[in-house]
Write a protein that holds these residues in place. Structure first.
Motif, mmCIF file in Angstrom:
data_model
loop_
_atom_site.group_PDB
_atom_site.id
_atom_site.type_symbol
_atom_site.label_atom_id
_atom_site.label_comp_id
_atom_site.label_asym_id
_atom_site.label_seq_id
_atom_site.Cartn_x
_atom_site.Cartn_y
_atom_site.Cartn_z
ATOM 1 N N ILE A 13 -0.749 -57.777 -0.431
ATOM 2 C CA ILE A 13 0.244 -57.967 0.617
ATOM 3 C C ILE A 13 1.043 -59.246 0.387
ATOM 4 O O ILE A 13 2.267 -59.267 0.484
ATOM 5 N N MET A 14 0.337 -60.336 0.045
ATOM 6 C CA MET A 14 0.959 -61.653 -0.036
ATOM 7 C C MET A 14 1.874 -61.826 -1.236
ATOM 8 O O MET A 14 2.877 -62.545 -1.153
ATOM 9 N N LEU A 15 1.541 -61.203 -2.353
ATOM 10 C CA LEU A 15 2.317 -61.407 -3.571
ATOM 11 C C LEU A 15 3.771 -60.961 -3.430
ATOM 12 O O LEU A 15 4.693 -61.756 -3.683
ATOM 13 N N PRO A 16 4.039 -59.725 -3.028
ATOM 14 C CA PRO A 16 5.452 -59.330 -2.870
ATOM 15 C C PRO A 16 6.169 -60.116 -1.781
ATOM 16 O O PRO A 16 7.359 -60.418 -1.909
ATOM 17 N N ILE A 17 5.456 -60.474 -0.707
ATOM 18 C CA ILE A 17 6.078 -61.251 0.366
ATOM 19 C C ILE A 17 6.503 -62.623 -0.151
ATOM 20 O O ILE A 17 7.603 -63.106 0.147
ATOM 21 N N THR A 18 5.635 -63.267 -0.940
ATOM 22 C CA THR A 18 5.959 -64.584 -1.495
ATOM 23 C C THR A 18 7.187 -64.518 -2.392
ATOM 24 O O THR A 18 8.075 -65.380 -2.321
ATOM 25 N N LEU A 19 7.252 -63.507 -3.235
ATOM 26 C CA LEU A 19 8.399 -63.360 -4.148
ATOM 27 C C LEU A 19 9.696 -63.152 -3.370
ATOM 28 O O LEU A 19 10.710 -63.785 -3.658
ATOM 29 N N ILE A 20 9.641 -62.273 -2.387
ATOM 30 C CA ILE A 20 10.860 -61.969 -1.620
ATOM 31 C C ILE A 20 11.337 -63.194 -0.852
ATOM 32 O O ILE A 20 12.526 -63.538 -0.867
ATOM 33 N N ILE A 21 10.403 -63.889 -0.171
ATOM 34 C CA ILE A 21 10.789 -65.063 0.614
ATOM 35 C C ILE A 21 11.356 -66.159 -0.285
ATOM 36 O O ILE A 21 12.401 -66.758 0.013
ATOM 37 N N SER A 22 10.696 -66.428 -1.416
ATOM 38 C CA SER A 22 11.120 -67.513 -2.305
ATOM 39 C C SER A 22 12.492 -67.245 -2.903
ATOM 40 O O SER A 22 13.382 -68.110 -2.867
ATOM 41 N N LEU A 23 12.686 -66.046 -3.451
ATOM 42 C CA LEU A 23 13.924 -65.748 -4.160
ATOM 43 C C LEU A 23 15.092 -65.511 -3.197
ATOM 44 O O LEU A 23 16.200 -66.022 -3.405
#
Length: 424
Positions: free
Chosen positions: A161-171
């Motif tokens: 769950i956290m991995l795609p959320i982190t990528l989307i928020i950061s980029l």
């Protein structure tokens, strides 16, 4: 009279000078404070949800003894790993070696795989450490294999769950003109808190299907062997993934020790927490917001070091003091608010609390005391790590947020017990 008039003139001149500087500060940092405050408010909602979930987990805490030792470490590990990932992505975006477009790239792949590997290997270490703490302090606890499976399952579920959320928020935050240093880590920490506790509950439900100890040991051995092999393969690679694993692993291992120690502190006060639902609700709120404030400072100092705005010396310059002031303003605004949230929701659900004024004072006094300590720690750690050739993104956020978890629990429980004693 001439002497007095001169002194009065100097006083008003200083007041005017101070007012102009404060006005200039808020004008220059308006967007930073606004972005940080919005992120912290969202984080507070996530931490509140986590606090409510934790307040409702008394059945699981009693059924799976020792679980409370594991929880702060598991929550902290998620924030440490994915917070560091967000900080690395933010630094790469700032210096232009990573595009904000969500597309395949070597740097992005290496960051993704290293985060997954670190999550898996740290899950094993966290479980062993939690069981060791229980044995050391003679806490009644479940078997080691139960700790291992709960920790691994939780790591896998929450990471997906956290991995795609982190990528989307950061980029996407960078693509839309926001500074990732101000918003990524608080949001990731909040989401980590929200998803880690349900992941633990889901892991407990999965574990309940394996009544046979032999089956549990068999599954555990397969997972451990596979994780160790993946970690070894990643550590032997010749790209930046090796650098991330090499620099992050020791720090995250030490951070896990601090996180589980924080859990040990909570477990030692479990009777106080279970009889004071306001405190049980406040713990994730206070720890999460404190970690978010510290991570914002860590990310900003790291980016400033990478960009050359701050020299890696142990003497704060104007830019460093400006960052300190931003964090203090955010702390003054956010700590009374989370005290209000904790008391309001605990009173709403159980019709009992410490009292609105006392809860707000506990949160505010504990928070300001903590932030003053952590600002100096983060600044010193950032400067020393950068001067010794280490990337602060891999070291400062995991270590500083883990120290924050430990120190925040100590300060919060100490201040809370002072207020509770005054009530008796």
């Amino acid at each position: 009279m001439v002497f007095i008039s001169k002194k009065i003139g100097i006083f008003f001149s200083f007041g005017e000078y101070l007012f102009k500087n404060i006005k200039s500060f808020f004008k220059d940092t308006n967007s930073v404070i606004r972005e940080g405050l919005v992120a912290l408010l969202i984080c507070a909602i996530g931490d509140l949800i986590a606090g409510i979930i934790l307040g409702k987990m008394t059945f699981f805490l009693e059924t799976f003894p020792g679980l409370l030792v594991l929880i702060p470490g598991a929550i902290g590990m998620r924030g440490n790993i994915f917070g560091a990932l967000g900080s690395r992505l933010g630094s790469n975006l700032h210096i232009g070696i990573l595009s904000p477009e969500l597309k395949k790239s070597k740097i992005l792949n290496e960051n993704i795989f290293s985060s997954i590997i670190l999550t898996l290997i740290l899950s094993i270490f966290l479980a062993i450490l939690a069981k060791s703490i229980c044995i050391l302090f003679n806490f009644h606890s479940m078997d080691l294999i139960d700790f291992l499976l709960i920790s691994i399952f939780t790591g896998l579920i929450s990471s997906f769950i956290m991995l795609p959320i982190t990528l989307i928020i950061s980029l996407k935050s960078f693509e839309h003109g926001w500074d990732p240093d101000n918003i990524v880590n608080p949001l990731i920490a909040a989401l980590g808190d929200v998803f880690t506790l349900p992941s633990i509950i889901f892991s407990l439900l999965i574990l309940s299907f394996f009544n046979n100890s032999l089956i549990k040991y068999f599954i555990g051995i397969i997972f451990i062997a596979l994780i160790l092999y993946i970690f070894y393969t990643g550590f032997k690679s010749n790209d930046s993934m090796k650098k991330i694993l090499k620099q992050s692993s020791p720090v995250l291992l030490f951070s896990s020790v601090l996180g589980v120690s924080a859990g040990g502190i909570l477990n030692s006060a479990v009777s106080t927490l279970l009889t004071n639902p306001t405190l049980l609700t406040l713990v994730p709120l206070f720890s999460g917001e404190s970690g978010s404030l510290v991570s914002i400072l860590s990310a900003r100092l790291s980016s400033s070091l990478h960009s050359g705005l701050i020299e890696p010396i142990l003497k704060p310059n104007k830019e460093t003091l400006r960052n300190f002031a931003i964090i203090l303003v955010l702390a003054i605004l956010i700590y009374p608010f989370i005290g209000l949230l904790a008391e309001g929701f605990s009173s709403f659900y159980v019709h009992m609390g410490l009292g609105m004024t006392k809860t707000i004072l506990i949160s505010f006094i504990s928070g300001i005391s903590l932030i003053l300590i952590m600002m100096l720690f983060v600044f010193s750690l950032s400067s020393l790590s950068y001067r010794r050739g280490y990337d602060p993104d891999n070291i400062v956020i995991p270590l500083s947020t883990s120290v924050t978890d430990l120190v925040s629990n100590l300060i919060l429980l100490f201040v809370s017990l002072l207020f509770i004693s005054s009530l008796i």
